[in-house]
Write an enzyme that holds these catalytic residues in place. Sequence first.
Site, PDB file in Angstrom:
ATOM      1  N   CYS A   1      -7.470  -0.709   8.537  1.00 38.95           N
ATOM      2  CA  CYS A   1      -7.008  -1.541   7.428  1.00 38.95           C
ATOM      3  C   CYS A   1      -6.490  -0.556   6.398  1.00 38.95           C
ATOM      4  CB  CYS A   1      -8.124  -2.430   6.902  1.00 38.95           C
ATOM      5  SG  CYS A   1      -9.727  -1.629   6.720  1.00 38.95           S
ATOM      6  N   SER A   2      -7.046  -0.510   5.204  1.00 40.99           N
ATOM      7  CA  SER A   2      -6.612   0.535   4.296  1.00 40.99           C
ATOM      8  C   SER A   2      -7.486   1.773   4.463  1.00 40.99           C
ATOM      9  CB  SER A   2      -6.654   0.039   2.852  1.00 40.99           C
ATOM     10  OG  SER A   2      -5.854  -1.111   2.717  1.00 40.99           O
TER      11      SER A   2
ATOM     12  N   ILE B   1     -11.030  -7.231   0.024  1.00 43.06           N
ATOM     13  CA  ILE B   1     -12.388  -7.486  -0.467  1.00 43.06           C
ATOM     14  C   ILE B   1     -12.404  -8.402  -1.683  1.00 43.06           C
ATOM     15  CG2 ILE B   1     -13.362  -5.324   0.414  1.00 43.06           C
ATOM     16  CD1 ILE B   1     -13.229  -4.260  -2.504  1.00 43.06           C
TER      17      ILE B   1
ATOM     18  N   ASN C   1       0.805  -1.219   0.000  1.00 49.30           N
ATOM     19  CA  ASN C   1       0.000   0.000   0.000  1.00 49.30           C
ATOM     20  C   ASN C   1       0.839   1.270   0.000  1.00 49.30           C
ATOM     21  OD1 ASN C   1      -3.029   0.330   0.108  1.00 49.30           O
ATOM     22  ND2 ASN C   1      -2.758  -1.579   1.238  1.00 49.30           N
TER      23      ASN C   1
ATOM     24  N   ARG D   1     -20.420  -2.126  -2.224  1.00 51.90           N
ATOM     25  CA  ARG D   1     -20.162  -3.534  -1.927  1.00 51.90           C
ATOM     26  C   ARG D   1     -21.283  -4.427  -2.421  1.00 51.90           C
ATOM     27  NH1 ARG D   1     -15.968  -1.843  -1.884  1.00 51.90           N
ATOM     28  NH2 ARG D   1     -14.616  -1.291  -0.128  1.00 51.90           N
TER      29      ARG D   1
ATOM     30  N   GLY E   1     -10.412   1.647   6.215  1.00 58.04           N
ATOM     31  CA  GLY E   1     -11.068   1.596   7.510  1.00 58.04           C
ATOM     32  C   GLY E   1     -12.575   1.489   7.429  1.00 58.04           C
TER      33      GLY E   1
END
Lengths: 630, 538
Positions: free
Chosen positions: A394-395, A334, A309, A440, A397
């Site tokens: 995480c990335s 994901i 990242n 999503r 969030g």
Amino acid sequence: MLLQPRERGGDCEQQLLGSPSNIILALIGSFCSVAVGSSSTMMSNNELSVCWSFFGEYCTSVFFFLDKDIIYICPFNGAVKGKVLITNFRLYFKSSYNVSPTVMLDVPLGAISRVEKMGGASSRGENSYGLDITCKDMRNLRFALKQEGHSRRDIFELLFKYAFPLSHGLPLFAYVTQEKYAENGWKIFKPMEEFRRQGLPNNKWRITFINEKYDFCDTYPHVLAVPFESKDEDLRRVATFRSRGRIPVLSWIHRENQAVIVRCSQPLVGMSGKRNRDDERYLDVIREMNHTTKLTIFDARPNVNAVANKATGGGYEGDEYQNAELVFLDIQNIHVMRESLKKLKDIVYPNVEESHWLSSLESTHWLEHVKLVLSGAIQVADKVSSGNSVVVHCSDGWDRTAQLTSLAMLMLDSHYRTLRGFQVLIEKEWISFGHKFASRIGHGDKNHADQDRSPIFVQFIDCVWQMTKQFPTAFEFNESLLLEILNHLYSCRFGTFLYNCESARDLHDLRSKTVSLWSLVNSKSEIYLNPFYSPESGRVLYPVASMRHLELWVSYYIRWNPRIRHKQQSPVEQRYKELLALRDEYLKKLEQLQLTDSFTSPCLSHSPTPNSSSPTSTSSQQFTHLHTPF
Amino acid sequence: MEFSEHIKTANVENVVLRQPLHPPARGTLCVTGHHLLFSDREERGSPQLLLLLRNIDATEKRMSASSGTITIKCKDLRVFQLDIPGMEQCLNIAHSIETLSCLGHVSEMYPFFYRPVDVNLQEQWGLSSPEKLFGQTKEFHDRWRLSSVNRDYSVCPSYPPTVIVPKVLDDESLKKVAKFRQGGRFPVLCYFHRKNAMVIMRSGQPLTGANRRRCKEDELLLQAVLGDSNKGFIIDTRSSQQAQQARMTGGGFESKSSYSCWKRLHRHMEKGRALQESLIKLVEACRDESHNMDRWLSKLENSKWLSHIQTALSTAGLLAECVERDGHSVLVHGSEGTDCTLLISTLAQIIMDPHCRTLEGFLTLLEREWLQAGHPFQERCAHSAYSHAHLQHESPVFLLLLDCVHQLWHQFPLALGFSDSLLLRLANEAYASNYGTFLCNNDQERCTHEVKTRTHCLFKALLKPSERDHYLNPLYEPTELAIWPSVQPQSLQLWTEFFLRWEPQIQHIEEAKKEIKNMISHWGKLVLDDSCSVSLNG
């Protein structure tokens, strides 16, 4: 492209609907058309009444589009002749009277992710011409029609338009329906009330309205809890260093030891290894509040992903955060989760892979992912309950972070294990903190291959289900609630899971124009209650996140397969209802006894005094104090 | 008999016990003729460990100069360690455990010494008898009779003295049939389906041999079973290939030409060593401590335990289907007819007969189909999954039955009157017990060793009011309907309450179940029993 429903099968409509004058069929494209009569006028026919009874109270806004003869290629019973009925909310199929066993389908259009034409006018072979429908809820449907006269065109166009309204400039069904419920579910979550319940603000944490207009961080809620000593200017400087301005804010505070769960997005370290002293200071302030030597930062990602990242400007907290320890939780992103669930679908639908079931299941890695999410949450909960504050990210969030914080909170705080508390948890950690439900799930969007789609929320509900299995008395709600939530995750009947974040919801007047799922749930809460619930307020639940103790949630993932026994669903539900009634009666009696005995009976004196809040929780608490053996 | 000759060191101080679910404890270890006892000094009252030596499946010792560690692996799957000071003491203890845990003589076993204070040996042993069963089913007395041809166990050593057979055959004919069936196990009735008067019979394989021997009486007997009906099914628990091969060793099957009204169905069911090895693999997988994404599901699959369950349940389903749905009588056998035959006849009865799903009914069923029908418990349950001993006749058929019943319990949480803790209890008792119930291999041996007069009966004990409550299913709702199990692999689950029982999480779930049980009984009591308010007021 106006549909002329009476062109085809007009006779059958008359037969179905009784006097046609009662019905003015709504025409496509004009939602203002008069809706289909009142429900009572349409009950002239059994078959239709079965169908319409589903629509229940929101019937007046359901537009009836089409019904015609069709063949459903049922994976379990072969080709089944019947009728398909399409409204602006659902696709409904029922086999003809002479077909046995009766086959029914009831698919909310929102659950459809893809509609495709199968075969052409000249295709050979029986049932080769028709439609293929891929659903988001673990099933696919295939229909065959007569090859003559473009028989599938109307149905295809209808489905395409109303399954993907946003791609056609139409509103989502939640904006059309006019359902009325006794309770307004939008009122279940009031951020300030929830903060107060947690004992906030206090001398260490303050509530800030810096994001009231969503101009501080457009994907965050409008109220935030931040360290008392951090001024708004500090927050702004921290925001520059966190992906999408998602600064570390408080999600939950432990009442006794004051340890907190803080969530955020990744720091913008980048290839050059940038630092931001305000961010470092900010995290250290959080640590200092609890007088611990280290602040634990849980990075949900695998270590390599976090490193990767950096190339896109992100990264993780390095050694410059002197009083922090960084723990990677190894949860995949994901895309991995989407592919894993796709593999799972491949082995359970339509037919279950039987010969090597367990190793096939293993090769989907779904349970392994569930295990990692759960064990990550356990680590978070464990740190917090031993008095250490934690930061979770995480990335961005909004996916893995939401899973981890909400599951840890479910383990730590028994309030979230109640029917209403669980709704608050979802509203708070998922909806208000900007889990991108719209992206999503892909509500109303025809782009089925969108790489943004991923079953992160389904995975969370799966984890909750695993917990309810391991702690059968710790949750006030039952499996039906979890199933209902997942049904309406896709259905678009309620506003609850629409849009990506709070600011978008406000912009589209979601709360005033749509109904909340919790309105439905709380208006018939008895069917979602676990009769064996016995609250223990102080108890931290540590589920076992070992593969040996995780099960595939068969009654969700394989629910369309008629050959799988779902524990004789109806008698069990019936029995549970009886038990709930028995429990209520018991509690009533107990209360009477307490009233009459309050002066004379010392044996009941240690039960808490009844208070005026929710009657169920009060009385169940009395019950626990009297009878819980441990 | 003198146990003391095997006990050189009876007591050791300062032993550390490390067992699952408990913190390590230091205390005194004591070996007696039948037990291993451990009590720590602080705790008064009951010892921390009271283990039947019979329960021990395997031991391992690790010695050092001044002390030793004995790892004890039990048949109930528990594994614990004893750190014993002093090499000699440790060796002595290990020796005692090894010798005493596999004493061969039935009459030396603990049930012959177990004398609880509240019961006496005069009580009638057992719950049922063929006579009783026959007495209860008057409606079929016109075609069936009770025969005591086996009164001295000479016709069939593994059958009880009385059996139910077709009326038309006299005892002399039965003796001839017995000679034609392996182990003398001539076809006898084990279940009468009231709804349609169809029956389940079981037997050993016919001894047709390579030259296709026939037995007129055997054919007559089976013809008599059918009565007016012109079709029956024979479920052979071997594949047709295996059945063919059996002819080479004197066994065989009922040929179409000799038994024209009977249709044979072959279902290959594993038994014996294959089953034992499956259990060993499963237990190994369950105990695997490695946490490297441990490939658990593959290991579970490789053990094949769940597929044995699937075969058992689906064969039992087939049997029940023949009787209940299609209305035919069925004869079941494999080769000996003492293992898989009993497994599926038992399961089929639970599927069809609501009475077999009650606590009493289930225990009666086990008594009839396993004890009286001669399942060789002594041989099958001599060792369990840990033993290094050379395996002879060990095979967890009974455990497989209990697991299958557990699957039914899981799929039909309301339909069975007993709780799953009964299954767990039975799984323990079959391998090591205070009671005489699972001793010996058949009725004759039990008779020889006077088991029924010198030991206590487990089933009776389980039905005593004090125990009984514990084994009732609080959710029970009797149903007259058959309970057809789903045998899809997704519907079958590992019996975690048994196989993972020594993990803390399973204990928590067990506690939660207990709590649920208490809740339901409390609600019921207060709501239904108004006198309760009186007692509270008083």
